[in-house]
Design an enzyme around this catalytic site. Structure first.
Site, PDB file in Angstrom:
ATOM      1  N   LYS A  10     -10.426  35.827  52.435  1.00 17.30           N
ATOM      2  CA  LYS A  10     -10.472  35.685  50.963  1.00 17.30           C
ATOM      3  C   LYS A  10     -11.886  35.962  50.475  1.00 17.30           C
ATOM      4  O   LYS A  10     -12.865  35.834  51.234  1.00 17.30           O
ATOM      5  CB  LYS A  10     -10.032  34.284  50.517  1.00 17.30           C
ATOM      6  CG  LYS A  10     -10.860  33.104  51.092  1.00 17.30           C
ATOM      7  CD  LYS A  10     -12.122  32.763  50.317  1.00 17.30           C
ATOM      8  CE  LYS A  10     -12.938  31.666  50.989  1.00 17.30           C
ATOM      9  NZ  LYS A  10     -14.299  31.503  50.478  1.00 17.30           N
ATOM     10  N   VAL A  96     -17.470  35.275  61.381  1.00 15.66           N
ATOM     11  CA  VAL A  96     -17.420  33.812  61.428  1.00 15.66           C
ATOM     12  C   VAL A  96     -18.536  33.216  60.557  1.00 15.66           C
ATOM     13  O   VAL A  96     -19.646  33.758  60.507  1.00 15.66           O
ATOM     14  CB  VAL A  96     -17.558  33.359  62.903  1.00 15.66           C
ATOM     15  CG1 VAL A  96     -17.658  31.852  63.019  1.00 15.66           C
ATOM     16  CG2 VAL A  96     -16.372  33.873  63.710  1.00 15.66           C
ATOM     17  N   ALA A  98     -18.960  33.093  57.322  1.00 12.03           N
ATOM     18  CA  ALA A  98     -19.417  34.182  56.455  1.00 12.03           C
ATOM     19  C   ALA A  98     -19.058  33.967  54.999  1.00 12.03           C
ATOM     20  O   ALA A  98     -19.420  34.764  54.144  1.00 12.03           O
ATOM     21  CB  ALA A  98     -18.805  35.496  56.946  1.00 12.03           C
ATOM     22  N   GLY A  99     -18.280  32.910  54.695  1.00 15.73           N
ATOM     23  CA  GLY A  99     -17.798  32.710  53.323  1.00 15.73           C
ATOM     24  C   GLY A  99     -16.486  33.434  53.065  1.00 15.73           C
ATOM     25  O   GLY A  99     -16.015  33.516  51.932  1.00 15.73           O
ATOM     26  N   GLY A 102     -12.347  32.671  57.266  1.00 14.36           N
ATOM     27  CA  GLY A 102     -11.635  33.119  58.474  1.00 14.36           C
ATOM     28  C   GLY A 102     -10.902  32.003  59.203  1.00 14.36           C
ATOM     29  O   GLY A 102      -9.734  32.157  59.581  1.00 14.36           O
ATOM     30  N   GLY A 103     -11.574  30.888  59.405  1.00 10.66           N
ATOM     31  CA  GLY A 103     -10.935  29.765  60.094  1.00 10.66           C
ATOM     32  C   GLY A 103      -9.744  29.249  59.297  1.00 10.66           C
ATOM     33  O   GLY A 103      -8.676  28.965  59.862  1.00 10.66           O
ATOM     34  N   ASP A 137      -9.869  25.228  52.023  1.00 10.10           N
ATOM     35  CA  ASP A 137      -9.381  26.567  51.666  1.00 10.10           C
ATOM     36  C   ASP A 137      -8.016  26.880  52.273  1.00 10.10           C
ATOM     37  O   ASP A 137      -7.432  27.934  51.982  1.00 10.10           O
ATOM     38  CB  ASP A 137     -10.377  27.641  52.137  1.00 10.10           C
ATOM     39  CG  ASP A 137     -11.640  27.662  51.295  1.00 10.10           C
ATOM     40  OD1 ASP A 137     -11.603  27.149  50.148  1.00 10.10           O
ATOM     41  OD2 ASP A 137     -12.656  28.187  51.773  1.00 10.10           O
TER      42      ASP A 137
HETATM   43  P1  ATP Z   1     -15.132  29.020  54.426  1.00  9.95           P
HETATM   44  O1  ATP Z   1     -15.290  30.245  53.591  1.00  9.95           O
HETATM   45  O2  ATP Z   1     -13.716  28.446  54.404  1.00  9.95           O
HETATM   46  O3  ATP Z   1     -16.211  28.003  54.242  1.00  9.95           O
HETATM   47  P2  ATP Z   1     -16.291  30.412  56.623  1.00  9.95           P
HETATM   48  O4  ATP Z   1     -15.732  31.794  56.572  1.00  9.95           O
HETATM   49  O5  ATP Z   1     -17.648  30.232  56.042  1.00  9.95           O
HETATM   50  O6  ATP Z   1     -15.248  29.453  55.951  1.00  9.95           O
HETATM   51  P3  ATP Z   1     -15.314  30.103  59.311  1.00  9.95           P
HETATM   52  O7  ATP Z   1     -15.402  31.501  59.810  1.00  9.95           O
HETATM   53  O8  ATP Z   1     -13.971  29.611  58.915  1.00  9.95           O
HETATM   54  O9  ATP Z   1     -16.349  29.890  58.112  1.00  9.95           O
HETATM   55  O10 ATP Z   1     -15.921  29.184  60.491  1.00  9.95           O
HETATM   56  C1  ATP Z   1     -16.752  28.094  60.355  1.00  9.95           C
HETATM   57  C2  ATP Z   1     -16.925  27.332  61.695  1.00  9.95           C
HETATM   58  O11 ATP Z   1     -15.653  26.937  62.219  1.00  9.95           O
HETATM   59  C3  ATP Z   1     -17.603  28.130  62.788  1.00  9.95           C
HETATM   60  O12 ATP Z   1     -18.729  27.372  63.189  1.00  9.95           O
HETATM   61  C4  ATP Z   1     -16.623  28.237  63.946  1.00  9.95           C
HETATM   62  O13 ATP Z   1     -17.194  28.017  65.208  1.00  9.95           O
HETATM   63  C5  ATP Z   1     -15.590  27.137  63.644  1.00  9.95           C
HETATM   64  N1  ATP Z   1     -14.202  27.574  63.974  1.00  9.95           N
HETATM   65  C6  ATP Z   1     -13.228  26.835  64.525  1.00  9.95           C
HETATM   66  N2  ATP Z   1     -12.087  27.532  64.639  1.00  9.95           N
HETATM   67  C7  ATP Z   1     -12.313  28.749  64.124  1.00  9.95           C
HETATM   68  C8  ATP Z   1     -11.504  29.906  63.947  1.00  9.95           C
HETATM   69  N3  ATP Z   1     -10.219  29.971  64.340  1.00  9.95           N
HETATM   70  N4  ATP Z   1     -12.080  30.971  63.365  1.00  9.95           N
HETATM   71  C9  ATP Z   1     -13.374  30.926  62.951  1.00  9.95           C
HETATM   72  N5  ATP Z   1     -14.182  29.871  63.111  1.00  9.95           N
HETATM   73  C10 ATP Z   1     -13.671  28.776  63.694  1.00  9.95           C
END
Ligand code: ATP
Length: 287
Positions: A10, A96, A98-99, A102-103, A137
């Protein structure tokens, strides 16, 4: 039984912080948009009651700490059937931390997929409540498309699908911690706030000028001061032909919106050497 699912990322077309809550979270108001960059989740049912996660990305845990594992285990608990099991194989394409959510996308795909494979028949509302326990999210990722999110992200109003603009993602090598960005957030330093009502109207009308005027992410006031390269990327994306450019979530990914593939390619080619990750995609509707 096996199921292969795409788990799309997203972007935040807007992000406003309305205030801090007693529980430490912030009340937000944001327009979220699903895009075409996806992780791939392969789900395979098991009869031995085990939940196993495979993921070869160096920054992602392949154990109980993975949010996909947590999603499966929460669903199993809700089902009350301890014999249910699954092997979950995650192919990460979404950068990962990144905003880009992904998780949360992976967790949403696991909830939807195992609800189907395990024959649980949980309603969309029940899945959204489970998702919220995993991350703010996740309810949006379950819904997908375009939505206004309020509260910590759980109060969702679906919006009509907008024109499918091109999106160029630009992520520098340096990262930021979401918790740290929110901790440093000070409304006094915000230079531009989104106008979500105007943004929703502009998306419905397909008016690029009005979309640009109404968009903003108040967290840029924090993350741009920690990583000055983000301000340069945003500025250059506009110079290469984006009609809008902004940070998603708490960063550090910058996205550029382009009206056509030619402009998207110009932005991508002009900036890809300055970043760790560059990608061209489009808005994505709910299937
Ligand atoms: P958001 O935008 O929801 O804040 P994000 O994109 O900034 O999320 P993510 O990529 O979801 O951040 O990951 C944040 C942390 O979650 C990382 O430190 C990672 O090690 C941990 N993590 C656990 N499971 C997952 C997964 N399936 N995919 C990505 N990161 C994961």
């Amino acid at each position: 039984m096996t199921l292969n699912l795409n788990a799309p990322a997203k972007i935040n077309l807007s992000l406003d912080v309305l205030g801090r809550r007693d529980d430490g979270y912030h009340n937000l108001e944001m327009v979220m948009q699903t895009i075409g960059l996806c992780d791939n989740i392969c789900l395979e049912t098991r009869t031995d009651g085990q939940i196993l996660v495979r993921c070869s990305h160096p920054q992602v845990p392949a154990d109980e700490e993975n949010i996909a594992y947590k999603a499966a285990s929460l669903l199993k608990e809700l089902s009350g059937n301890m014999h249910l099991g699954a092997s979950i194989t995650i192919t990460k394409n979404i950068p990962v931390a990144a905003g880009l959510g992904g998780g949360s996308a992976d967790a949403a795909a696991v909830l939807k997929g195992l609800n189907f494979l395990w024959g649980l028949k949980l309603s969309p509302g029940e899945l959204a409540r489970a998702g919220l326990q995993l991350g703010a999210d996740v309810p949006f990722c379950l819904m997908g498309g375009t939505a206004l999110a309020r509260g910590i992200g759980e109060l969702l109003t679906p919006l009509p699908p907008p024109q499918l603009f091109w999106v160029v993602l630009l992520k520098p090598r340096e990262g930021v911690s979401t918790a740290d960005v929110y901790k440093r957030y000070n409304p006094a330093f915000v230079r531009s706030r989104p106008n979500n009502e105007a943004l929703i109207a502009a998306l419905a009308a397909g008016s690029k000028d009005d979309i640009t005027k109404a968009m903003a992410n108040v967290l840029e006031s924090v993350t741009f001061s920690l990583l000055p390269i983000l301000g340069h990327l945003k500025q250059q994306a506009l110079e290469y032909g984006a009609f809008a450019s902004q940070m998603t979530g708490s960063g550090p990914t910058i996205f550029a919106l382009a009206a056509d593939s030619r402009r998207a390619a110009a932005i991508y080619n002009g900036l890809k050497n300055q970043v760790d990750f560059a990608y061209i995609t489009t808005f994505k509707e709910v299937p």
